[in-house]
Design a protein around this motif. Structure first.
Motif, PDB file in Angstrom:
ATOM      1  N   ASP A  86      16.972   3.714  -0.475  1.00 29.33           N
ATOM      2  CA  ASP A  86      16.818   3.914   1.174  1.00 29.33           C
ATOM      3  C   ASP A  86      15.375   3.761   1.555  1.00 29.33           C
ATOM      4  O   ASP A  86      15.032   3.878   3.034  1.00 29.33           O
ATOM      5  N   ILE A  87      14.516   3.281   0.932  1.00 30.08           N
ATOM      6  CA  ILE A  87      12.987   3.110   1.213  1.00 30.08           C
ATOM      7  C   ILE A  87      12.812   1.510   0.751  1.00 30.08           C
ATOM      8  O   ILE A  87      12.954   1.122  -0.334  1.00 30.08           O
ATOM      9  N   SER A  88      12.109   0.784   1.596  1.00 31.16           N
ATOM     10  CA  SER A  88      11.410  -0.286   1.499  1.00 31.16           C
ATOM     11  C   SER A  88      10.005  -0.358   1.834  1.00 31.16           C
ATOM     12  O   SER A  88       9.709  -0.059   3.097  1.00 31.16           O
ATOM     13  N   THR A  89       9.049  -0.718   1.001  1.00 31.69           N
ATOM     14  CA  THR A  89       7.729  -1.187   1.330  1.00 31.69           C
ATOM     15  C   THR A  89       7.398  -2.631   0.856  1.00 31.69           C
ATOM     16  O   THR A  89       6.089  -2.502   0.371  1.00 31.69           O
ATOM     17  N   THR A  90       7.901  -3.364   0.677  1.00 28.92           N
ATOM     18  CA  THR A  90       7.901  -4.764   0.322  1.00 28.92           C
ATOM     19  C   THR A  90       6.846  -5.513   1.310  1.00 28.92           C
ATOM     20  O   THR A  90       6.153  -6.539   0.801  1.00 28.92           O
ATOM     21  N   SER A  91       6.717  -5.034   2.554  1.00 27.94           N
ATOM     22  CA  SER A  91       6.100  -6.096   3.501  1.00 27.94           C
ATOM     23  C   SER A  91       4.765  -5.763   3.441  1.00 27.94           C
ATOM     24  O   SER A  91       4.311  -4.587   3.897  1.00 27.94           O
ATOM     25  N   ILE A  92       3.820  -6.652   3.035  1.00 28.08           N
ATOM     26  CA  ILE A  92       2.372  -6.502   2.956  1.00 28.08           C
ATOM     27  C   ILE A  92       1.466  -7.555   3.543  1.00 28.08           C
ATOM     28  O   ILE A  92       2.125  -8.755   3.638  1.00 28.08           O
ATOM     29  N   SER A  93       0.467  -7.167   4.272  1.00 27.74           N
ATOM     30  CA  SER A  93      -0.296  -8.246   4.993  1.00 27.74           C
ATOM     31  C   SER A  93      -1.755  -8.206   4.954  1.00 27.74           C
ATOM     32  O   SER A  93      -2.150  -6.860   4.820  1.00 27.74           O
ATOM     33  N   LEU A  94      -2.572  -8.894   4.769  1.00 26.53           N
ATOM     34  CA  LEU A  94      -3.830  -8.847   4.752  1.00 26.53           C
ATOM     35  C   LEU A  94      -4.593  -9.870   5.556  1.00 26.53           C
ATOM     36  O   LEU A  94      -4.298 -10.953   5.265  1.00 26.53           O
ATOM     37  N   GLN A  95      -5.418  -9.329   6.573  1.00 24.91           N
ATOM     38  CA  GLN A  95      -5.948 -10.466   7.433  1.00 24.91           C
ATOM     39  C   GLN A  95      -7.378  -9.855   7.965  1.00 24.91           C
ATOM     40  O   GLN A  95      -7.652  -8.805   8.283  1.00 24.91           O
ATOM     41  N   PRO A  96      -8.546 -11.148   8.256  1.00 26.97           N
ATOM     42  CA  PRO A  96      -9.897 -10.535   8.589  1.00 26.97           C
ATOM     43  C   PRO A  96      -9.837 -10.161  10.187  1.00 26.97           C
ATOM     44  O   PRO A  96      -8.739 -10.522  10.721  1.00 26.97           O
ATOM     45  N   GLU A  97     -10.663  -9.353  10.580  1.00 24.73           N
ATOM     46  CA  GLU A  97     -10.685  -9.133  11.960  1.00 24.73           C
ATOM     47  C   GLU A  97     -12.344  -9.420  12.399  1.00 24.73           C
ATOM     48  O   GLU A  97     -13.383  -9.180  11.530  1.00 24.73           O
TER      49      GLU A  97
END
Length: 242
Positions: A86-97
């Protein structure tokens, strides 16, 4: 000459017969109405949408901080009885600011923001408050209002649709009676769709001063209430003269 007249008369008869056969029968008058149906139910599950993000000048440090928060939250969920399925943690993002440097008249790199989205299904609503409070304590910094649902949503949706159809028929019957005609069969039925109002926003407050209270739901003053499932239809009925 007589034969010619007979031939023309026969041709005219055939033409009239052909035209008559091609003309559709007259359609009865119709009346179009709409119907609304709604059912209420107690929710028995909730879906949480959360996210942890961190900003750092180094990519690896930003990623490490986010991963640390997620691991800590997974431990909290495990202790609360939330199953891994019942847990999903697959979405990952990395971007410069960037920020705007007015002196240099150009963008300046601030750092790198790492983010991990977390989706949690809570099947025991008595643990919903614990799942939310555990997120804030673990360092999760984005918590959306829970989406309250029923595991019987499909059955409830069909019941709402049936109520909408009965409502449309009752409206049409009332109009037909007022007009002094009989209500015929439904000619056209269109489903306008089903709707479930979104959950109402609430404040996430980790009231640690009330640690003596056992339930996270009690600490948050969280009440799941009812959910409403609505359906709408439009129906066109035949009208029959009395």
């Amino acid at each position: 000459m007589k034969n010619l007249v007979q031939l023309l008369a026969l041709a005219g008869l055939c033409l009239a017969t052909t035209v008559g056969a091609q003309m559709p029968p007259p359609q009865p008058p119709t009346i179009a109405v709409s119907g609304h149906g709604e059912v209420t139910a107690l929710p028995d599950l909730a879906r949480l949408s959360l996210a942890a993000d961190a900003l750092d000048g180094e990519v690896k440090r930003a990623e490490a901080e986010v991963n640390r928060v997620v691991r800590r939250y997974l431990e909290v969920l495990g202790k609360s009885g939330i199953e891994a399925r019942d847990i999903s943690t697959t979405s990952i993002s990395l971007q410069p600011e960037y920020t705007w440097d007015e002196t240099a008249r150009q963008q300046k790199l601030v750092g790198y923001r790492a983010r991990r989205d977390i989706l949690v299904t809570v099947r025991d609503l008595d643990r919903l408050g614990d799942a939310i409070l555990g997120a804030t304590e673990a360092g999760v910094n984005h918590v959306s209002p829970p989406a309250l649902e029923s595991s019987q949503a499909e059955t409830l949706g069909r019941e709402a649709l049936a109520r909408a159809a009965r409502d449309a028929q009752a409206r049409a019957q009332a109009l037909a009676t007022a007009l002094g005609v009989k209500l015929g069969s439904a000619r056209v039925v269109r489903e306008a769709g089903q709707a479930m109002p979104p959950p109402q926003p609430y404040k996430v407050m980790a009231m640690r001063a009330e640690a003596a209270m056992d339930s996270g739901n009690q600490q948050m003053g969280l009440n799941t209430g009812e959910i409403h499932i609505a359906a709408d239809v439009s129906v066109e009925f035949d009208l029959i003269a009395r």
